[in-house]
Structures are given as structure tokens and as C-alpha cells.
Design a protein around this motif. Structure first.
Motif, PDB file in Angstrom:
ATOM      1  N   LEU A  89      15.549  93.781   3.797  1.00 25.82           N
ATOM      2  CA  LEU A  89      15.508  92.916   2.609  1.00 25.82           C
ATOM      3  C   LEU A  89      15.318  93.816   1.394  1.00 25.82           C
ATOM      4  CD1 LEU A  89      13.109  90.195   4.063  1.00 25.82           C
ATOM      5  CD2 LEU A  89      15.486  89.819   3.396  1.00 25.82           C
TER       6      LEU A  89
ATOM      7  N   ARG B 114       9.712  91.428 -11.388  1.00 22.32           N
ATOM      8  CA  ARG B 114       9.122  91.487 -12.742  1.00 22.32           C
ATOM      9  C   ARG B 114      10.218  91.491 -13.804  1.00 22.32           C
ATOM     10  NH1 ARG B 114       5.941  95.423 -10.161  1.00 22.32           N
ATOM     11  NH2 ARG B 114       6.985  97.106 -11.287  1.00 22.32           N
TER      12      ARG B 114
ATOM     13  N   GLY C 254       6.251 101.379   3.973  1.00 24.72           N
ATOM     14  CA  GLY C 254       7.682 101.342   3.704  1.00 24.72           C
ATOM     15  C   GLY C 254       8.176 102.786   3.623  1.00 24.72           C
TER      16      GLY C 254
ATOM     17  N   ALA D  33       9.858  90.547   1.239  1.00 24.75           N
ATOM     18  CA  ALA D  33      10.026  91.739   2.086  1.00 24.75           C
ATOM     19  C   ALA D  33       8.671  92.191   2.636  1.00 24.75           C
ATOM     20  CB  ALA D  33      10.707  92.863   1.318  1.00 24.75           C
ATOM     21  N   HIS D  34       7.604  92.105   1.814  1.00 18.13           N
ATOM     22  CA  HIS D  34       6.263  92.427   2.328  1.00 18.13           C
ATOM     23  C   HIS D  34       5.910  91.480   3.480  1.00 18.13           C
ATOM     24  CE1 HIS D  34       5.370  93.475  -2.142  1.00 18.13           C
ATOM     25  NE2 HIS D  34       5.574  94.601  -1.511  1.00 18.13           N
TER      26      HIS D  34
ATOM     27  N   ASP E 197       9.736 104.451   1.431  1.00 15.29           N
ATOM     28  CA  ASP E 197       9.438 105.146   0.171  1.00 15.29           C
ATOM     29  C   ASP E 197       7.983 105.596   0.133  1.00 15.29           C
ATOM     30  OD1 ASP E 197       8.915 102.295   0.067  1.00 15.29           O
ATOM     31  OD2 ASP E 197       8.395 102.566  -2.036  1.00 15.29           O
TER      32      ASP E 197
ATOM     33  N   ALA F 160       9.194  94.397  -6.075  1.00 17.21           N
ATOM     34  CA  ALA F 160       8.388  93.742  -7.111  1.00 17.21           C
ATOM     35  C   ALA F 160       8.936  94.098  -8.496  1.00 17.21           C
ATOM     36  CB  ALA F 160       6.928  94.171  -6.963  1.00 17.21           C
ATOM     37  N   THR F 161       9.474  95.313  -8.623  1.00 15.09           N
ATOM     38  CA  THR F 161      10.054  95.732  -9.906  1.00 15.09           C
ATOM     39  C   THR F 161      11.183  94.779 -10.311  1.00 15.09           C
ATOM     40  OG1 THR F 161       9.568  98.029  -9.353  1.00 15.09           O
ATOM     41  CG2 THR F 161      11.190  97.671 -11.094  1.00 15.09           C
TER      42      THR F 161
ATOM     43  N   HIS G 113       6.017  89.747  -2.237  1.00 11.49           N
ATOM     44  CA  HIS G 113       7.333  89.111  -2.107  1.00 11.49           C
ATOM     45  C   HIS G 113       7.751  89.017  -0.639  1.00 11.49           C
ATOM     46  CE1 HIS G 113       8.962  93.184  -1.662  1.00 11.49           C
ATOM     47  NE2 HIS G 113       8.453  93.533  -2.838  1.00 11.49           N
TER      48      HIS G 113
ATOM     49  N   ARG H 174      13.591 100.783   4.439  1.00 10.39           N
ATOM     50  CA  ARG H 174      13.850 100.008   3.222  1.00 10.39           C
ATOM     51  C   ARG H 174      15.296 100.180   2.889  1.00 10.39           C
ATOM     52  NH1 ARG H 174       9.455  99.541  -1.658  1.00 10.39           N
ATOM     53  NH2 ARG H 174      10.948  98.115  -2.556  1.00 10.39           N
TER      54      ARG H 174
ATOM     55  N   GLY I 218      -0.947  98.139   2.864  1.00 18.32           N
ATOM     56  CA  GLY I 218      -1.489  98.247   1.506  1.00 18.32           C
ATOM     57  C   GLY I 218      -0.360  98.159   0.499  1.00 18.32           C
TER      58      GLY I 218
ATOM     59  N   THR J  96       0.516  97.360  -4.100  1.00 17.99           N
ATOM     60  CA  THR J  96       0.032  96.781  -5.356  1.00 17.99           C
ATOM     61  C   THR J  96       0.325  95.279  -5.376  1.00 17.99           C
ATOM     62  OG1 THR J  96       2.058  97.660  -6.319  1.00 17.99           O
ATOM     63  CG2 THR J  96       0.035  98.810  -6.839  1.00 17.99           C
ATOM     64  N   PHE J  97       1.355  94.866  -4.652  1.00 14.79           N
ATOM     65  CA  PHE J  97       1.682  93.441  -4.569  1.00 14.79           C
ATOM     66  C   PHE J  97       1.717  92.814  -5.967  1.00 14.79           C
ATOM     67  CE2 PHE J  97      -0.572  94.306  -0.426  1.00 14.79           C
ATOM     68  CZ  PHE J  97       0.586  94.371   0.322  1.00 14.79           C
TER      69      PHE J  97
ATOM     70  N   VAL K  63      14.434  93.678  -1.551  1.00  6.99           N
ATOM     71  CA  VAL K  63      13.697  93.023  -2.642  1.00  6.99           C
ATOM     72  C   VAL K  63      12.607  93.984  -3.095  1.00  6.99           C
ATOM     73  CG1 VAL K  63      12.211  91.062  -3.213  1.00  6.99           C
ATOM     74  CG2 VAL K  63      14.072  90.774  -1.561  1.00  6.99           C
TER      75      VAL K  63
HETATM   76  P1  ATP Z   1       7.209  98.003  -6.995  1.00  7.87           P
HETATM   77  O1  ATP Z   1       8.652  97.580  -7.137  1.00  7.87           O
HETATM   78  O2  ATP Z   1       6.288  97.461  -8.052  1.00  7.87           O
HETATM   79  O3  ATP Z   1       7.048  99.497  -6.781  1.00  7.87           O
HETATM   80  P2  ATP Z   1       7.191  97.179  -4.193  1.00  7.87           P
HETATM   81  O4  ATP Z   1       8.125  96.031  -4.100  1.00  7.87           O
HETATM   82  O5  ATP Z   1       7.654  98.515  -3.689  1.00  7.87           O
HETATM   83  O6  ATP Z   1       6.636  97.301  -5.673  1.00  7.87           O
HETATM   84  P3  ATP Z   1       4.499  97.569  -3.193  1.00  7.87           P
HETATM   85  O7  ATP Z   1       3.377  96.617  -3.402  1.00  7.87           O
HETATM   86  O8  ATP Z   1       4.486  98.850  -3.930  1.00  7.87           O
HETATM   87  O9  ATP Z   1       5.869  96.742  -3.464  1.00  7.87           O
HETATM   88  O10 ATP Z   1       4.733  97.842  -1.650  1.00  7.87           O
HETATM   89  C1  ATP Z   1       3.744  97.756  -0.647  1.00  7.87           C
HETATM   90  C2  ATP Z   1       4.330  98.307   0.643  1.00  7.87           C
HETATM   91  O11 ATP Z   1       5.443  97.491   1.067  1.00  7.87           O
HETATM   92  C3  ATP Z   1       4.865  99.745   0.523  1.00  7.87           C
HETATM   93  O12 ATP Z   1       4.564 100.438   1.735  1.00  7.87           O
HETATM   94  C4  ATP Z   1       6.359  99.538   0.359  1.00  7.87           C
HETATM   95  O13 ATP Z   1       7.098 100.652   0.816  1.00  7.87           O
HETATM   96  C5  ATP Z   1       6.591  98.313   1.247  1.00  7.87           C
HETATM   97  N1  ATP Z   1       7.763  97.550   0.783  1.00  7.87           N
HETATM   98  C6  ATP Z   1       7.933  96.953  -0.410  1.00  7.87           C
HETATM   99  N2  ATP Z   1       9.135  96.371  -0.501  1.00  7.87           N
HETATM  100  C7  ATP Z   1       9.753  96.598   0.694  1.00  7.87           C
HETATM  101  C8  ATP Z   1      11.061  96.256   1.225  1.00  7.87           C
HETATM  102  N3  ATP Z   1      11.950  95.590   0.480  1.00  7.87           N
HETATM  103  N4  ATP Z   1      11.341  96.637   2.487  1.00  7.87           N
HETATM  104  C9  ATP Z   1      10.435  97.342   3.234  1.00  7.87           C
HETATM  105  N5  ATP Z   1       9.204  97.710   2.784  1.00  7.87           N
HETATM  106  C10 ATP Z   1       8.867  97.344   1.529  1.00  7.87           C
END
Ligand code: ATP
Length: 212
Positions: free
Chosen positions: A175, A183, A107, A18-19, A109, A179-180, A16, A134, A9, A11-12, A177
């Protein structure tokens, strides 16, 4: 034969590499039958004004196109209010056989934030949890998760048995990377090429998303 379903799950906003790479590597490593990306609805005050839930969903669909291991599940956006992961798992379980295995990918976090989630202590009744490291995250688990980790974690994700109930950490290509970051780069008019699939970049450009 019990099916093995992974769910990721998020917000995507936007999706990117890494997802996508994390999802694909887990799907391969654990021989999942399917890994579903589930875009979440967000409370209106948190939505970036120019990017709708439908657009986030469209980007995830474009991102997984042609990759048979990855699928998109839009159930959280079909509801008229944001869903709790617990509700999503219950709804998914309603469609599966009792012995099917569900793996919830989080992830690091997201995993650390678990104690703030609705019915978090019951999530493991419906799934196993796979924690993705992460590279940009702190390494200490919060106090509230220590007992759960002591009771439920197994060292080898291949050793997760039954429909749910255990936690494992999975290795995947680190990775850093987010979404913040994407953006921010877009708001500054800078390139985000190679941080997300070209099809997603083309969609962002066509719809003029994330401009400052
Ligand atoms: P934002 O920067 O907007 O908070 P985000 O890049 O963390 O977004 P989300 O859509 O919040 O992306 O993440 C969806 C899931 O993917 C979460 O479980 C998050 O921990 C995981 N995730 C996101 N980026 C990574 C990464 N670089 N490495 C491993 N897991 C990731």
C-alpha cells in the motif's frame, strides 16, 4: 508459554491504512498475542504546529478501536523527551518474561535508516526485527547493513526462534500510502477518505487538523 509481542513505532502523523493493515497482517501471519502501535514524541521543531502528540495518540487509539489484535502503547509520550527505540525496548523488556518474544516492525525506509539510530547494533539483543516492504521505497540495503543482514537474517519469518536476535522480511499487501501524502492532500483541501479509518478522518475534521 512465551508470549509473542509485536511493536510498530512511528510518528503516525496521522496513522493510515498502510500502518494498520501491515500491523494486522503481521499479527495474523506470525500469530502474535498482541501488536502494539507506539507513537513517538518528536522534537518540538519538527512538530506540525497544529497537531500535538496527544492528538496523534488520540487518532491511533481511534484507529485500533474494536480490533483485538492491535493495541496502543503510549510510553514514549509519557516521557518528557523523545525516546530512543533502544530505551523503549529496554523498558518493555522490563515488563516481560525473559523468554517472551518481541518483534520490532520496521518499514523498509525505517530499516534502511537503522545505522543512524542510538545503539542500533544492540537492538537485536532485545527483539527480532521484521522488515515490511514499502512499495514506494528503493530496493538496495545500505552498505552499513549488509554484514548485519548476512549474519542475522532468516528467510522465513515463521522460523524466528527465541526472544530476539534475528531479522526477517515479511510480505504484506503493498500500500503506497504515506502520512506525507495525506497531510498534503488535506492542506490542499482534498479528500483523504479511505486512506485512513473514518473515525480518524472525523477526528481530523472536528479538530481542523492539517489545514494548509
Ligand atoms: P511520513 O510520510 O510522515 O514520513 P509515514 O507514512 O512514513 O510518515 P510513519 O509514522 O513515519 O509513517 O511510519 C511508521 C512506520 O510504518 C515506519 O516503520 C514506516 O516505515 C512504516 N510505514 C509507513 N507507511 C508504510 C507503508 N505504506 N508501507 C509499509 N510500511 C509503512
Amino acid at each position: 508459554m512465551a508470549r509473542r509481542i509485536g511493536i510498530l513505532g512511528g510518528t503516525f502523523d496521522p496513522v493510515h491504512i498502510a500502518h494498520l493493515r501491515g500491523a494486522l497482517e503481521v499479527a495474523e501471519q506470525l500469530a502474535l498475542d498482541e501488536l502494539r502501535l507506539i507513537p513517538s514524541a518528536r522534537p518540538p521543531h519538527r512538530e506540525a504546529p497544529q497537531v500535538s502528540a496527544e492528538q496523534r495518540l488520540a487518532m491511533v487509539r481511534l484507529a485500533v478501536e474494536g480490533e483485538p489484535r492491535l493495541a496502543v502503547d503510549d510510553r514514549e509520550l509519557r516521557r518528557d523527551k523523545p525516546s530512543f527505540t533502544y530505551d523503549t525496548l529496554e523498558s518493555l523488556r522490563g515488563e516481560l518474561a525473559a523468554d517472551d518474544q518481541v518483534f520490532l516492525l520496521l518499514g523498509w525506509d525505517a530499516f534502511c535508516g537503522l545505522p543512524t539510530w542510538h545503539r542500533w547494533q544492540e537492538l537485536l539483543q532485545h527483539c527480532h526485527i521484521l522488515v515490511l516492504q514499502r512499495p514506494d521505497a528503493d530496493s538496495e540495503a545500505p552498505e552499513a547493513l549488509r554484514d548485519l543482514l548476512a549474519a542475522r537474517s532468516v528467510n522465513d519469518p515463521q522460523g524466528l526462534v527465541g526472544p530476539g536476535g534475528q531479522i526477517a522480511f515479511v510480505w504484506q499487501t503493498p500500500l503506497a500510502v504515506s502520512a506525507t501524502q495525506i497531510r498534503q492532500l488535506l492542506a490542499e483541501g482534498r479528500s483523504v477518505r479511505f486512506l485512513l479509518p473514518d473515525a480518524v478522518l472525523a477526528y481530523i475534521q472536528t479538530h481542523g487538523l492539517y489545514r494548509g
